[in-house]
Design a protein around this motif. Sequence first.
Motif, PDB file in Angstrom:
ATOM      1  N   ASP A 451       3.245 -12.000  24.050  1.00  0.00           N
ATOM      2  CA  ASP A 451       3.201 -11.119  22.887  1.00  0.00           C
ATOM      3  C   ASP A 451       4.481 -11.384  22.074  1.00  0.00           C
ATOM      4  N   LYS A 452       4.665 -11.945  21.210  1.00  0.00           N
ATOM      5  CA  LYS A 452       5.941 -12.107  20.156  1.00  0.00           C
ATOM      6  C   LYS A 452       5.721 -11.211  18.748  1.00  0.00           C
ATOM      7  N   GLY A 453       6.685 -10.766  18.515  1.00  0.00           N
ATOM      8  CA  GLY A 453       6.554 -10.034  17.152  1.00  0.00           C
ATOM      9  C   GLY A 453       7.827  -9.787  16.187  1.00  0.00           C
ATOM     10  N   LEU A 454       7.711  -9.874  15.072  1.00  0.00           N
ATOM     11  CA  LEU A 454       8.861  -9.803  14.090  1.00  0.00           C
ATOM     12  C   LEU A 454       8.438  -8.409  13.528  1.00  0.00           C
ATOM     13  N   TYR A 455       9.321  -7.385  13.275  1.00  0.00           N
ATOM     14  CA  TYR A 455       8.992  -6.114  12.646  1.00  0.00           C
ATOM     15  C   TYR A 455      10.076  -5.681  11.759  1.00  0.00           C
ATOM     16  N   ALA A 456       9.666  -5.052  10.739  1.00  0.00           N
ATOM     17  CA  ALA A 456      10.615  -4.277   9.776  1.00  0.00           C
ATOM     18  C   ALA A 456      10.405  -2.913   9.526  1.00  0.00           C
ATOM     19  N   PHE A 457      11.269  -1.913   9.461  1.00  0.00           N
ATOM     20  CA  PHE A 457      10.791  -0.559   9.454  1.00  0.00           C
ATOM     21  C   PHE A 457      11.673   0.006   8.555  1.00  0.00           C
ATOM     22  N   ASN A 458      11.140   0.897   7.456  1.00  0.00           N
ATOM     23  CA  ASN A 458      12.085   1.599   6.494  1.00  0.00           C
ATOM     24  C   ASN A 458      11.787   3.155   6.318  1.00  0.00           C
ATOM     25  N   ARG A 459      12.984   3.770   6.911  1.00  0.00           N
ATOM     26  CA  ARG A 459      12.657   5.341   6.465  1.00  0.00           C
ATOM     27  C   ARG A 459      13.355   5.821   5.320  1.00  0.00           C
ATOM     28  N   ILE A 460      12.706   6.146   4.349  1.00  0.00           N
ATOM     29  CA  ILE A 460      13.209   6.375   2.895  1.00  0.00           C
ATOM     30  C   ILE A 460      13.347   7.718   2.844  1.00  0.00           C
ATOM     31  N   SER A 461      14.557   8.524   2.487  1.00  0.00           N
ATOM     32  CA  SER A 461      14.666   9.939   2.469  1.00  0.00           C
ATOM     33  C   SER A 461      15.057  10.144   1.053  1.00  0.00           C
ATOM     34  N   TYR A 462      14.431  11.362   0.397  1.00  0.00           N
ATOM     35  CA  TYR A 462      14.992  11.804  -0.733  1.00  0.00           C
ATOM     36  C   TYR A 462      15.152  13.284  -0.843  1.00  0.00           C
ATOM     37  N   GLU A 464      16.161  16.723   0.973  1.00  0.00           N
ATOM     38  CA  GLU A 464      15.933  17.052   2.287  1.00  0.00           C
ATOM     39  C   GLU A 464      14.446  17.318   2.347  1.00  0.00           C
ATOM     40  N   TRP A 465      13.657  17.073   1.555  1.00  0.00           N
ATOM     41  CA  TRP A 465      12.342  17.358   1.416  1.00  0.00           C
ATOM     42  C   TRP A 465      11.259  16.179   1.530  1.00  0.00           C
ATOM     43  N   LEU A 466      11.616  15.154   1.309  1.00  0.00           N
ATOM     44  CA  LEU A 466      10.592  13.896   1.140  1.00  0.00           C
ATOM     45  C   LEU A 466      11.248  12.745   2.071  1.00  0.00           C
ATOM     46  N   GLN A 467      10.221  12.272   2.913  1.00  0.00           N
ATOM     47  CA  GLN A 467      10.467  10.768   3.771  1.00  0.00           C
ATOM     48  C   GLN A 467       9.187  10.151   3.399  1.00  0.00           C
ATOM     49  N   VAL A 468       9.577   8.890   3.268  1.00  0.00           N
ATOM     50  CA  VAL A 468       8.447   7.742   3.315  1.00  0.00           C
ATOM     51  C   VAL A 468       9.008   6.747   4.315  1.00  0.00           C
ATOM     52  N   LEU A 469       8.036   6.465   5.097  1.00  0.00           N
ATOM     53  CA  LEU A 469       8.100   5.499   6.197  1.00  0.00           C
ATOM     54  C   LEU A 469       6.945   4.411   5.983  1.00  0.00           C
ATOM     55  N   VAL A 470       7.688   3.122   6.015  1.00  0.00           N
ATOM     56  CA  VAL A 470       6.920   2.114   5.682  1.00  0.00           C
ATOM     57  C   VAL A 470       7.386   0.970   6.752  1.00  0.00           C
ATOM     58  N   ALA A 501       2.428  -0.152   9.052  1.00  0.00           N
ATOM     59  CA  ALA A 501       2.348   1.248   9.221  1.00  0.00           C
ATOM     60  C   ALA A 501       3.169   1.894   8.102  1.00  0.00           C
ATOM     61  N   VAL A 502       2.390   3.217   7.626  1.00  0.00           N
ATOM     62  CA  VAL A 502       2.747   3.757   6.528  1.00  0.00           C
ATOM     63  C   VAL A 502       2.742   5.308   6.723  1.00  0.00           C
ATOM     64  N   GLY A 503       3.988   6.161   6.497  1.00  0.00           N
ATOM     65  CA  GLY A 503       3.802   7.519   6.680  1.00  0.00           C
ATOM     66  C   GLY A 503       4.635   8.016   5.673  1.00  0.00           C
ATOM     67  N   VAL A 504       4.052   9.491   5.426  1.00  0.00           N
ATOM     68  CA  VAL A 504       4.900  10.391   4.489  1.00  0.00           C
ATOM     69  C   VAL A 504       5.029  11.729   5.106  1.00  0.00           C
ATOM     70  N   VAL A 505       6.163  12.166   5.023  1.00  0.00           N
ATOM     71  CA  VAL A 505       6.782  13.347   5.654  1.00  0.00           C
ATOM     72  C   VAL A 505       7.285  14.279   4.275  1.00  0.00           C
ATOM     73  N   ILE A 506       6.649  15.352   4.283  1.00  0.00           N
ATOM     74  CA  ILE A 506       7.012  16.202   3.179  1.00  0.00           C
ATOM     75  C   ILE A 506       7.458  17.614   4.142  1.00  0.00           C
TER      76      ILE A 506
END
Length: 738
Positions: A451-462, A464-470, A501-506
């Motif tokens: 099982d081989k895998g390449l992955y990329a992940f970015n947690r984007i914060s604006y 103190e109230w918003l995070q978008v994770l992709v 994988a996509v996520g949003v934190v408010i």
Amino acid sequence: MNGTRNTRQAAALLAVAIGTLCGTADAQGNAAAPAAGGGTAATAREDESLLQEIVITADRRRSFGADLVQAGTFRGAELIDTPLTVNVLPRELLDAQQATQLHDALRNTAGVTSAQLNNAVYSNMSVRGIVVENRGNYRLNGSLPVVNLIDLPLENKERVEVLKGVSALYYGFTTPSGIVNLTSKRPPAERVLDMTVFSNQHGTLGGHVDFGQQTADGRFGVRINALLADLDIGVDETRGERSFVSLAADWKPTDALTLQLDIEHIEKSMSEPTTYFVATPAAGAAVVLPPLPDAERNLGGAWQQGDGYADNVLLSARYRLARDWEFSAQAGRSYLKRDRYFSQFQNFNLATGDGRIAVTLTNGNVNENNNYRAELSGAFFTGPLKHEVTFGYTHNKREAEVPTNPTCNFPTAATATCAASTFQPNLFRRIALPELPLPARVVRTASSITDKGLYAFNRISYAEWLQVLVGLRRADYSSVNQVLVAPTSRSTYEVKETTPAVGVVIKPREWLSLYGTYIEGLEEGGIAGAAQLNAGEVLPPNTSEQYELGIKAEFGKVLATVAYFDIDRASSFVNTAINRFVQDGRTAYQGFEFSAAGEVTDAFSVYFTAMTLDAKQERTATAALRGLRPENAPKFTASLFAEYRIAAVPGLSVSAGVFHVGDRPINQANIAFADGYTTYDVGARYETRISGRSTTFRLYADNVTDERYWAATASSLLNANLPPTVKFSVTTRFGVTD
């Protein structure tokens, strides 16, 4: 793959790429932008590194709660900012319950049930009605997949984490039940030497030593744990031994480089109680369930030893390339070998009690996992947006050797392996089984999974109230399954798949977060067990999808969570009509989960979880299964454990727990259900000083009402609960922190 799914993947990939390219441009000379908390990004970068060091051992001390999570791409993040259901079981909770097995710990998390086995030999678990796969879903320090076919020690762990649901982005092919992560105790800042003696009323007696120290101004440290115990769980003809020794070493040769080494050697030998098999009745006939046996009764013999050992080794390195960039690498190996006598009582007559015991003989079942991971992590600003990015590569190879597993029946005529026997087992009274020798080891099936895998992940914060994770993972998976005895065969599966994988934190308030996630998972098809006609066969891989919405809130030192989850996955189970492990259709799991953990007051700690589950088999090959519950999936589970420290008696604490599991189908056809049950525990702890040494006395009694119930089910198997147990221990601290 349909067009909608392609669009989602393309959008997620584009978001990761744009964030990375913009960050590179910014790092190469973009003008200072406003920072999230006011001022400028340049000012924030001058104050401290944006890439915070992950120090799990610096989390809350002597608490039922936790602030940080280590598992997966969210490691080091605040729990309140993590857009998934995560239960952290800290050392304080494990000690309060004198937990020694994974089941002891995991029963504190909602939706957890025992699958097929009753934890006498090891913990075989399901979460949300989905099996926690024993070769891929259990992890050491967030990385190495350890083989959970032997009791994994908890005494040398700082805590246990359960990351529920789909986890393909970081861990590759795993079942969407979740990841169980075990975090090692690390070398302490001050010397520790704890010695513990423990026992129970059945006759268990053992000792545990925990030593830790740092030297060279904290640049080098070791943590050594060792345990040896004779085991008696109160079941007839069930005795055993358990031992382990482990080393956790940390070395920081330079300010930029950190090295960590973890080594475990585990041994356990334990008689495995006979389980009960419920046959599918003929058309029109009633299902015949055995009556609940006395918890002490075992129809098998003391010679039916599950005897095995495991070695786990993990080497980790982190190198700070620059203030905001870090490279890390890990390499590890998990190896297990065990012998086993697995027996089941079947074809029984309720009037006479007569039936048949089938004993499956396994000589030298071998599993080996080799795992490698490399990551580049960084943090930077693009205008007002803060990016925390991870680029990684994993290579995991899982190999297994399944020997021939002949089955000897009592009573039976002679076979090539088994002598003729007129011995007649009975449901209502135990008669000593004649001992059987293990056959010569002949490997029947050899499997190899890459099982081989390449992955990329970015947690984007604006602000103190918003995070978008992709994130995205590109998987390259292959499995080869070879039957080496006549008739020989070879089956190969290969798949390359991209999953997002996509996520949003408010966070409208610092103490409150609302989140939503969508994750696609990759899952191995499962491996047929020893009792199936296609034993050792690896089924084709498949994908799963998960949506989750939730709210997390901190009330003082208590973190509360409410979450809704929706999982769609392929289903694999034993087709009892042909006794084969098969993949048949898809199953949907929907439900709500609740939790609250931490300190209500300085003297009162709680750990509460609950889950409602609506699980149904859909798109089944057999119309009769459509709409039925998947096996071993309760509609409701809940647990509550609390400890109160009595101010009037310094050092004295009392605790109590209640654990409930609803009824569960015994197989996919729902021919019968194991009734729900509720158990109650009580405990006490007294801390004092004896001869100047800190000494702790602990007493813990489980199932104090002597509830009788089917503790485990699945694949038409039933296993009764173990007898109520009173555990007691004494720990003396000889370190300087006493």
